[in-house]
Design a protein around this motif. Structure first.
Motif, PDB file in Angstrom:
ATOM      1  N   MET A  73     -12.454   2.652  32.533  1.00 16.46           N
ATOM      2  CA  MET A  73     -13.672   3.159  32.886  1.00 16.46           C
ATOM      3  C   MET A  73     -13.191   4.697  33.297  1.00 16.46           C
ATOM      4  SD  MET A  73     -15.348   0.381  35.134  1.00 16.46           S
ATOM      5  CE  MET A  73     -14.349   0.234  36.579  1.00 16.46           C
ATOM      6  N   THR A  74     -14.315   5.483  32.436  1.00 16.67           N
ATOM      7  CA  THR A  74     -14.211   6.946  32.832  1.00 16.67           C
ATOM      8  C   THR A  74     -15.397   7.476  33.031  1.00 16.67           C
ATOM      9  OG1 THR A  74     -13.929   7.433  30.308  1.00 16.67           O
ATOM     10  CG2 THR A  74     -11.869   6.942  31.334  1.00 16.67           C
ATOM     11  N   ASP A  75     -15.439   8.747  33.282  1.00 18.87           N
ATOM     12  CA  ASP A  75     -16.893   9.506  33.017  1.00 18.87           C
ATOM     13  C   ASP A  75     -17.491   9.358  31.748  1.00 18.87           C
ATOM     14  OD1 ASP A  75     -17.123  10.104  35.776  1.00 18.87           O
ATOM     15  OD2 ASP A  75     -16.179  12.111  35.487  1.00 18.87           O
ATOM     16  N   GLU A  76     -16.754   9.500  30.592  1.00 21.52           N
ATOM     17  CA  GLU A  76     -17.228   9.221  29.333  1.00 21.52           C
ATOM     18  C   GLU A  76     -17.753   7.866  29.064  1.00 21.52           C
ATOM     19  OE1 GLU A  76     -14.519  12.924  29.765  1.00 21.52           O
ATOM     20  OE2 GLU A  76     -14.039  10.739  30.068  1.00 21.52           O
ATOM     21  N   TRP A  77     -17.027   6.932  29.596  1.00 17.88           N
ATOM     22  CA  TRP A  77     -17.380   5.675  29.341  1.00 17.88           C
ATOM     23  C   TRP A  77     -18.849   5.352  30.088  1.00 17.88           C
ATOM     24  CZ3 TRP A  77     -17.943   2.249  33.404  1.00 17.88           C
ATOM     25  CH2 TRP A  77     -18.111   0.847  33.216  1.00 17.88           C
ATOM     26  N   LEU A  78     -18.829   5.841  31.334  1.00 18.55           N
ATOM     27  CA  LEU A  78     -20.062   5.771  31.779  1.00 18.55           C
ATOM     28  C   LEU A  78     -21.161   6.528  31.385  1.00 18.55           C
ATOM     29  CD1 LEU A  78     -21.872   4.724  34.628  1.00 18.55           C
ATOM     30  CD2 LEU A  78     -20.748   6.754  36.046  1.00 18.55           C
ATOM     31  N   ASP A  79     -20.931   7.732  30.977  1.00 22.49           N
ATOM     32  CA  ASP A  79     -22.201   8.493  30.027  1.00 22.49           C
ATOM     33  C   ASP A  79     -22.520   7.784  28.796  1.00 22.49           C
ATOM     34  OD1 ASP A  79     -22.061  10.324  32.129  1.00 22.49           O
ATOM     35  OD2 ASP A  79     -20.871  11.689  31.058  1.00 22.49           O
ATOM     36  N   PHE A  80     -21.586   7.054  28.049  1.00 21.26           N
ATOM     37  CA  PHE A  80     -21.903   6.322  26.856  1.00 21.26           C
ATOM     38  C   PHE A  80     -22.905   5.260  27.216  1.00 21.26           C
ATOM     39  CE2 PHE A  80     -20.949   3.661  23.314  1.00 21.26           C
ATOM     40  CZ  PHE A  80     -21.421   4.496  22.211  1.00 21.26           C
ATOM     41  N   ILE A  81     -22.200   4.366  28.193  1.00 26.75           N
ATOM     42  CA  ILE A  81     -23.169   3.398  28.600  1.00 26.75           C
ATOM     43  C   ILE A  81     -24.535   3.708  28.835  1.00 26.75           C
ATOM     44  CG2 ILE A  81     -23.435   1.536  30.220  1.00 26.75           C
ATOM     45  CD1 ILE A  81     -20.530   0.824  30.231  1.00 26.75           C
ATOM     46  N   ALA A  82     -24.750   4.942  29.776  1.00 27.67           N
ATOM     47  CA  ALA A  82     -26.001   5.473  30.216  1.00 27.67           C
ATOM     48  C   ALA A  82     -26.751   5.794  29.031  1.00 27.67           C
ATOM     49  CB  ALA A  82     -25.811   6.491  31.070  1.00 27.67           C
ATOM     50  N   GLU A  83     -26.290   6.449  27.956  1.00 29.09           N
ATOM     51  CA  GLU A  83     -27.047   6.980  26.769  1.00 29.09           C
ATOM     52  C   GLU A  83     -27.616   5.478  25.836  1.00 29.09           C
ATOM     53  OE1 GLU A  83     -27.753   9.781  25.362  1.00 29.09           O
ATOM     54  OE2 GLU A  83     -27.624  10.370  27.402  1.00 29.09           O
ATOM     55  N   CYS A  84     -26.535   4.533  25.828  1.00 27.59           N
ATOM     56  CA  CYS A  84     -26.940   3.263  25.009  1.00 27.59           C
ATOM     57  C   CYS A  84     -28.079   2.675  25.925  1.00 27.59           C
ATOM     58  CB  CYS A  84     -25.636   2.514  24.888  1.00 27.59           C
ATOM     59  SG  CYS A  84     -24.332   3.225  23.858  1.00 27.59           S
ATOM     60  N   ARG A  85     -27.875   2.381  26.944  1.00 27.21           N
ATOM     61  CA  ARG A  85     -28.978   1.664  28.042  1.00 27.21           C
ATOM     62  C   ARG A  85     -29.936   2.466  27.883  1.00 27.21           C
ATOM     63  NH1 ARG A  85     -27.912  -3.477  29.987  1.00 27.21           N
ATOM     64  NH2 ARG A  85     -25.520  -3.872  29.833  1.00 27.21           N
ATOM     65  N   ALA A  86     -30.205   3.697  27.764  1.00 25.34           N
ATOM     66  CA  ALA A  86     -31.339   4.597  27.606  1.00 25.34           C
ATOM     67  C   ALA A  86     -32.175   4.416  26.306  1.00 25.34           C
ATOM     68  CB  ALA A  86     -31.101   5.914  27.912  1.00 25.34           C
ATOM     69  N   GLY A  87     -31.412   3.509  25.490  1.00 26.45           N
ATOM     70  CA  GLY A  87     -31.970   3.217  24.080  1.00 26.45           C
ATOM     71  C   GLY A  87     -31.590   4.286  22.897  1.00 26.45           C
ATOM     72  N   ASN A  88     -30.656   5.176  23.183  1.00 26.39           N
ATOM     73  CA  ASN A  88     -30.165   5.906  22.330  1.00 26.39           C
ATOM     74  C   ASN A  88     -29.038   5.240  21.375  1.00 26.39           C
ATOM     75  OD1 ASN A  88     -31.521   8.132  23.372  1.00 26.39           O
ATOM     76  ND2 ASN A  88     -29.826   8.435  24.659  1.00 26.39           N
ATOM     77  N   VAL A  89     -29.351   5.638  19.982  1.00 24.85           N
ATOM     78  CA  VAL A  89     -28.409   4.996  18.919  1.00 24.85           C
ATOM     79  C   VAL A  89     -27.350   5.793  18.705  1.00 24.85           C
ATOM     80  CG1 VAL A  89     -28.388   4.225  16.626  1.00 24.85           C
ATOM     81  CG2 VAL A  89     -30.364   4.127  17.816  1.00 24.85           C
ATOM     82  N   HIS A  90     -26.209   5.094  18.570  1.00 26.78           N
ATOM     83  CA  HIS A  90     -24.741   5.979  18.161  1.00 26.78           C
ATOM     84  C   HIS A  90     -24.417   5.906  16.742  1.00 26.78           C
ATOM     85  CE1 HIS A  90     -22.367   2.409  18.498  1.00 26.78           C
ATOM     86  NE2 HIS A  90     -22.972   2.128  19.700  1.00 26.78           N
ATOM     87  N   ALA A  91     -23.618   6.472  16.278  1.00 25.18           N
ATOM     88  CA  ALA A  91     -22.991   6.315  15.034  1.00 25.18           C
ATOM     89  C   ALA A  91     -21.635   5.671  14.792  1.00 25.18           C
ATOM     90  CB  ALA A  91     -22.864   7.714  14.065  1.00 25.18           C
ATOM     91  N   TYR A  92     -21.304   4.820  15.755  1.00 25.98           N
ATOM     92  CA  TYR A  92     -20.078   4.270  15.657  1.00 25.98           C
ATOM     93  C   TYR A  92     -20.208   2.801  14.814  1.00 25.98           C
ATOM     94  CZ  TYR A  92     -18.250   7.513  18.594  1.00 25.98           C
ATOM     95  OH  TYR A  92     -17.759   9.050  19.299  1.00 25.98           O
ATOM     96  N   ASP A  93     -19.169   2.550  14.159  1.00 23.13           N
ATOM     97  CA  ASP A  93     -19.020   0.922  13.417  1.00 23.13           C
ATOM     98  C   ASP A  93     -18.674  -0.038  14.656  1.00 23.13           C
ATOM     99  OD1 ASP A  93     -19.786   1.460  10.621  1.00 23.13           O
ATOM    100  OD2 ASP A  93     -18.105   2.711  11.060  1.00 23.13           O
ATOM    101  N   ILE A  94     -17.701   0.510  15.456  1.00 21.02           N
ATOM    102  CA  ILE A  94     -16.985  -0.527  16.300  1.00 21.02           C
ATOM    103  C   ILE A  94     -16.705   0.282  17.551  1.00 21.02           C
ATOM    104  CG2 ILE A  94     -15.143  -1.798  17.087  1.00 21.02           C
ATOM    105  CD1 ILE A  94     -14.670  -2.343  14.062  1.00 21.02           C
ATOM    106  N   VAL A  95     -17.270  -0.157  18.947  1.00 18.39           N
ATOM    107  CA  VAL A  95     -17.161   0.250  20.155  1.00 18.39           C
ATOM    108  C   VAL A  95     -16.352  -0.803  20.917  1.00 18.39           C
ATOM    109  CG1 VAL A  95     -17.953   1.378  22.358  1.00 18.39           C
ATOM    110  CG2 VAL A  95     -19.002   1.652  20.145  1.00 18.39           C
TER     111      VAL A  95
END
Length: 159
Positions: A73-95
């Motif tokens: 768990m890092t700031d980057e992890w928390l920010d990534f979850i925040a973006e995903c939970r807000a409905g934003n889509v990412h371009a990763y095949d696997i996370v």
């Protein structure tokens, strides 16, 4: 041939994993979620149905895919979850990375709703031990999974 075992808790056998869009967003957005922790998958299956199923897959990573890995768990992890939970889509095949358990998720929710600051989130979360999740977000990613078997949830077999 190598590979690691991954588990998916469900109310049904899932021999052919697929990406389903649900009414709510998950930690790493829409995808097919697994874990390397059998007990965690068991809990997922048990929560979803009294006749739950733990599906077992062999995972062989494809280095040509776009993979994001959070080792903790890092700031980057928390920010990534925040973006995903807000409905934003990412371009990763696997996370792959830590999964916020129910307690940590409450802290994440408080952070996302601006009820607590980032520093308060980390203060609350520092004694919690997240579990593992890996999510598959493309057809090419799902091809990394080979179905092995399904096991019925049986409360008498769990420690």
């Amino acid at each position: 041939m190598g590979g690691i075992l991954l588990y998916h808790g469900s109310k049904i056998e899932v021999a052919y994993p697929e990406i389903r869009i649900t009414k709510y967003t998950k930690d790493f957005s829409k995808g097919f979620y697994c874990t390397n922790d059998y007990k965690q998958a068991y809990r997922w299956a048990d929560r979803r149905s009294e006749n739950g199923v733990v599906n077992v897959y062999k995972y062989i990573e494809n280095p040509q895919l776009n993979i994001l890995h959070f080792s903790e768990m890092t700031d980057e992890w928390l920010d990534f979850i925040a973006e995903c939970r807000a409905g934003n889509v990412h371009a990763y095949d696997i996370v792959e990375g830590p999964m916020a358990d129910d307690t940590i998720w409450n802290f994440v929710n408080d952070f996302l709703n601006h009820n607590i600051s980032r520093s308060v989130f980390w203060e609350y979360a520092k004694f919690k031990h997240p579990t593992h999740q890996i999510s598959f977000h493309s057809i090419r990613a799902l091809e990394c999974l080979k179905y092995e078997r399904s096991e019925a949830v049986d409360d008498s077999t769990m420690e």
